[in-house]
Design an enzyme around this catalytic site. Structure first.
Site, mmCIF file in Angstrom:
data_model
loop_
_atom_site.group_PDB
_atom_site.id
_atom_site.type_symbol
_atom_site.label_atom_id
_atom_site.label_comp_id
_atom_site.label_asym_id
_atom_site.label_seq_id
_atom_site.Cartn_x
_atom_site.Cartn_y
_atom_site.Cartn_z
ATOM 1 N N ARG A 44 -46.827 0.106 -61.670
ATOM 2 C CA ARG A 44 -45.418 0.416 -61.482
ATOM 3 C C ARG A 44 -44.822 -0.651 -60.578
ATOM 4 N NH1 ARG A 44 -43.928 4.591 -58.501
ATOM 5 N NH2 ARG A 44 -45.972 5.148 -57.733
ATOM 6 N N GLU A 87 -33.964 1.966 -53.569
ATOM 7 C CA GLU A 87 -35.230 1.699 -54.266
ATOM 8 C C GLU A 87 -35.275 2.446 -55.593
ATOM 9 O OE1 GLU A 87 -38.866 1.951 -51.842
ATOM 10 O OE2 GLU A 87 -39.723 3.144 -53.464
ATOM 11 N N ARG A 141 -53.523 16.519 -53.073
ATOM 12 C CA ARG A 141 -53.101 17.703 -52.327
ATOM 13 C C ARG A 141 -51.652 17.490 -51.909
ATOM 14 N NH1 ARG A 141 -54.169 17.169 -46.709
ATOM 15 N NH2 ARG A 141 -54.157 14.951 -46.282
ATOM 16 N N ARG A 172 -47.181 21.287 -43.346
ATOM 17 C CA ARG A 172 -47.526 21.416 -41.929
ATOM 18 C C ARG A 172 -46.886 22.669 -41.357
ATOM 19 N NH1 ARG A 172 -46.316 15.298 -39.973
ATOM 20 N NH2 ARG A 172 -47.870 14.301 -41.281
ATOM 21 N N TYR A 185 -54.484 0.970 -54.737
ATOM 22 C CA TYR A 185 -53.442 0.945 -53.719
ATOM 23 C C TYR A 185 -54.120 0.843 -52.355
ATOM 24 C CZ TYR A 185 -49.779 1.777 -50.512
ATOM 25 O OH TYR A 185 -48.914 1.587 -49.470
ATOM 26 N N ASP A 237 -53.250 0.376 -48.183
ATOM 27 C CA ASP A 237 -52.333 0.159 -47.081
ATOM 28 C C ASP A 237 -52.774 -1.115 -46.360
ATOM 29 O OD1 ASP A 237 -50.251 2.017 -47.007
ATOM 30 O OD2 ASP A 237 -51.581 3.613 -46.291
ATOM 31 N N ARG A 257 -35.201 6.272 -52.957
ATOM 32 C CA ARG A 257 -34.953 6.326 -51.513
ATOM 33 C C ARG A 257 -33.999 5.216 -51.092
ATOM 34 N NH1 ARG A 257 -41.037 5.033 -49.118
ATOM 35 N NH2 ARG A 257 -41.508 3.461 -50.667
HETATM 36 P P1 FDA Z 1 -50.659 -8.679 -51.499
HETATM 37 O O1 FDA Z 1 -50.057 -8.302 -52.782
HETATM 38 O O2 FDA Z 1 -49.862 -8.466 -50.279
HETATM 39 O O3 FDA Z 1 -51.045 -10.234 -51.586
HETATM 40 C C1 FDA Z 1 -51.541 -10.840 -52.752
HETATM 41 C C2 FDA Z 1 -50.939 -12.218 -52.848
HETATM 42 O O4 FDA Z 1 -51.541 -12.914 -53.952
HETATM 43 C C3 FDA Z 1 -49.434 -12.204 -53.112
HETATM 44 O O5 FDA Z 1 -48.755 -12.869 -52.082
HETATM 45 C C4 FDA Z 1 -49.299 -12.921 -54.449
HETATM 46 O O6 FDA Z 1 -48.146 -13.732 -54.529
HETATM 47 C C5 FDA Z 1 -50.566 -13.766 -54.497
HETATM 48 N N1 FDA Z 1 -50.931 -14.160 -55.841
HETATM 49 C C6 FDA Z 1 -51.057 -13.356 -56.915
HETATM 50 N N2 FDA Z 1 -51.374 -14.084 -58.015
HETATM 51 C C7 FDA Z 1 -51.440 -15.382 -57.608
HETATM 52 C C8 FDA Z 1 -51.694 -16.611 -58.286
HETATM 53 N N3 FDA Z 1 -51.913 -16.667 -59.596
HETATM 54 N N4 FDA Z 1 -51.680 -17.769 -57.570
HETATM 55 C C9 FDA Z 1 -51.409 -17.748 -56.242
HETATM 56 N N5 FDA Z 1 -51.156 -16.601 -55.550
HETATM 57 C C10 FDA Z 1 -51.169 -15.438 -56.231
HETATM 58 N N6 FDA Z 1 -48.898 -0.623 -46.315
HETATM 59 C C11 FDA Z 1 -48.850 -0.080 -45.076
HETATM 60 O O7 FDA Z 1 -49.846 -0.138 -44.364
HETATM 61 N N7 FDA Z 1 -47.698 0.504 -44.622
HETATM 62 C C12 FDA Z 1 -46.574 0.582 -45.363
HETATM 63 O O8 FDA Z 1 -45.562 1.125 -44.914
HETATM 64 C C13 FDA Z 1 -46.602 0.017 -46.673
HETATM 65 N N8 FDA Z 1 -45.513 0.057 -47.464
HETATM 66 C C14 FDA Z 1 -45.572 -0.440 -48.736
HETATM 67 C C15 FDA Z 1 -44.454 -0.365 -49.539
HETATM 68 C C16 FDA Z 1 -44.503 -0.854 -50.824
HETATM 69 C C17 FDA Z 1 -43.288 -0.765 -51.687
HETATM 70 C C18 FDA Z 1 -45.699 -1.419 -51.333
HETATM 71 C C19 FDA Z 1 -45.794 -1.906 -52.744
HETATM 72 C C20 FDA Z 1 -46.807 -1.525 -50.516
HETATM 73 C C21 FDA Z 1 -46.752 -1.033 -49.209
HETATM 74 N N9 FDA Z 1 -47.845 -1.130 -48.379
HETATM 75 C C22 FDA Z 1 -47.798 -0.595 -47.124
HETATM 76 C C23 FDA Z 1 -49.087 -1.792 -48.843
HETATM 77 C C24 FDA Z 1 -49.206 -3.253 -48.419
HETATM 78 O O9 FDA Z 1 -48.165 -4.004 -49.000
HETATM 79 C C25 FDA Z 1 -50.591 -3.754 -48.917
HETATM 80 O O10 FDA Z 1 -51.600 -3.160 -48.199
HETATM 81 C C26 FDA Z 1 -50.821 -5.189 -48.710
HETATM 82 O O11 FDA Z 1 -49.778 -5.906 -49.309
HETATM 83 C C27 FDA Z 1 -52.124 -5.564 -49.371
HETATM 84 O O12 FDA Z 1 -52.396 -6.911 -49.125
HETATM 85 P P2 FDA Z 1 -53.115 -7.771 -50.226
HETATM 86 O O13 FDA Z 1 -53.426 -9.066 -49.574
HETATM 87 O O14 FDA Z 1 -54.223 -7.037 -50.841
HETATM 88 O O15 FDA Z 1 -52.043 -7.943 -51.412
#
Ligand code: FDA
Length: 390
Positions: free
Chosen positions: A257, A313, A174, A178, A361, A363, A288
């Site tokens: 991506r 970005e 959607r 607002r 995805y 947060d 941005r």
């Molecule tokens: P995350 O990716 O953080 O952690 C996974 C870890 O596993 C990484 O540190 C990686 O290095 C590690 N790993 C992977 N393979 C491995 C291997 N083989 N050996 C050892 N380690 C390994 N959320 C929000 O609430 N507000 C916001 O404003 C934003 N903004 C935002 C911007 C952008 C650009 C992105 C991409 C994402 C956000 N997010 C967000 C989302 C937020 O980043 C997300 O919720 C968390 O990172 C998720 O945490 P995870 O632990 O799932 O993954």
């Protein structure tokens, strides 16, 4: 070691912290040299400005349990996120609200008139949102062509590097408009930034004496003691890396991506007057600009007054060596994911979680909620020798 957590992002840290609280000895490894996954930030020494290294991260949630949980490790500021968009030389507030509409249409409409105008413009599109064949048709059916052309078309094109007419309609569920002047970006009950920065928050989560953090350690490096080869089948594992990588991409790679963030220190105190400015026009190559000082107005006495830090970005498809940021989730990806989920079901003693492990995805609050829920199921217990971490 009672449990190995692969990945020190918010999912992995939450599981590790909960496991340590319940008496387990936990090893957390991450291939990066810092805690926190994509939420990581650090203070730029030259300017005193906290820079979000993987793009702007604002904490927000309406989940009471998550809000109680995170505040055990940090206090939050009362920051409220607001985003603006520069289109054709004019700055508009986002998400599209009465302020945006009146500015865009050079009008002074109230809510009812604005609603009628959007309904009329959407009807003129002559497409039904439910049966729209592609993203463009769906967006036009929801908000009409002028607003779509101004705020959605170019931005989406740059985000996906694909013409919106070639993207599936399902990419947007959607497009909220607002009919008030409320331009708060998030509508969650709670919102803010960790008062002392993401670093201290993440360190507090990992500070339990039963948690042993090893940074710069790759799970797939067979020479290190916590590698897949050595630990699989020997101890429960919570794996938060990419699910396709765990299974050697046997069903094919899942598409992501990635983002390129070009961080720059500029010789001005304030570059854009706000934390995030979108650029939806196609003649600007980036999507941005983030300006990090605006996340912490309460720290102005510690920020340089003659310089500022910004990041432009750029978005593009992730290659094999790029950081995966957003799942693309084509029908082919979803079929591959189904196959990986089946493999994961049969993988003994391994739980796949977090955004990379589940190809979703998430947060930050969702990653934490999901980790708390997983841990609450009581799948791993100290001293039981239980092998299933799922
Ligand atoms: P995350 O990716 O953080 O952690 C996974 C870890 O596993 C990484 O540190 C990686 O290095 C590690 N790993 C992977 N393979 C491995 C291997 N083989 N050996 C050892 N380690 C390994 N959320 C929000 O609430 N507000 C916001 O404003 C934003 N903004 C935002 C911007 C952008 C650009 C992105 C991409 C994402 C956000 N997010 C967000 C989302 C937020 O980043 C997300 O919720 C968390 O990172 C998720 O945490 P995870 O632990 O799932 O993954």
């Amino acid at each position: 070691m009672d449990l190995l957590v692969v990945g020190a992002g918010l999912y992995g840290l939450t599981v590790a912290e909960q496991a340590a609280q319940s008496g387990l000895d936990v090893v957390v490894i991450d291939r990066r040299d810092h805690l926190g996954g994509n939420a990581y930030s650090s203070v730029d020494e030259a300017t005193g400005i906290e820079v979000h290294r993987y793009g702007s991260h604002i904490f927000h949630t309406s989940n009471e349990r998550v809000w109680q949980y995170v505040r055990r490790f940090t206090a939050f500021t009362d920051y409220r996120h607001r985003v603006f968009s520069t289109h054709a030389g004019t700055v508009y507030p986002l998400p599209i609200n009465l302020g945006t509409l009146n500015q865009f249409f050079h009008a002074a409409m109230g809510p009812a008139a604005a609603q009628a105008l959007i309904a009329e413009q959407a009807a003129q599109a002559g497409v039904d949102a439910e049966s729209a064949a592609n993203l463009e048709d769906k967006a036009v059916a929801l908000i009409g062509r002028p607003l779509y052309e101004a705020f959605i078309r170019g931005y989406t094109h740059k985000q996906w590097q694909t013409d919106p007419r070639e993207l599936p309609a399902s990419v947007i569920a959607r497009l909220p408009v607002r009919y008030t002047y409320d331009n708060r970006y998030f509508s969650d009950t709670y919102e803010g930034l960790p008062a002392h920065g993401y670093g201290p928050w993440l360190e507090a989560m990992a500070s339990h004496p039963r948690i042993d953090v090893r940074l710069g350690v790759d799970f797939f490096d067979p020479t290190q003691p916590f590698s897949k080869d050595r630990v699989r089948g020997q101890a429960p594992i919570v794996y938060t890396g990419p699910v396709d990588r765990y299974f050697d991409h046997s069903a094919g790679p899942l598409a992501w991506r990635t983002l390129d963030l070009e961080t720059q220190t500029l010789p001005v105190r304030d570059f854009q007057g706000t934390s995030v400015m979108n650029y939806p026009d196609l003649d600007v190559p980036y999507t941005r600009i983030h300006e990090f000082r605006h996340f912490h107005p309460e720290r102005e006495d510690r920020h340089a007054q003659d310089r500022t830090v910004i990041a432009r970005e750029f978005s593009r498809p992730a290659g094999p060596d790029d950081e995966p940021y957003y799942p693309v989730s084509t029908p082919a990806d979803r079929e591959r994911l189904r196959q990986y989920r089946e493999l994961a079901e049969d993988e003994p003693g391994v739980h796949f979680g977090g955004r990379l492990g589940s190809y979703l995805y998430l947060d930050m609050h969702m990653a934490i909620a999901s980790a708390l829920q997983f841990w609450g199921q009581g799948a791993v217990t100290a001293g039981t020798g239980l092998r299933s971490a799922r």
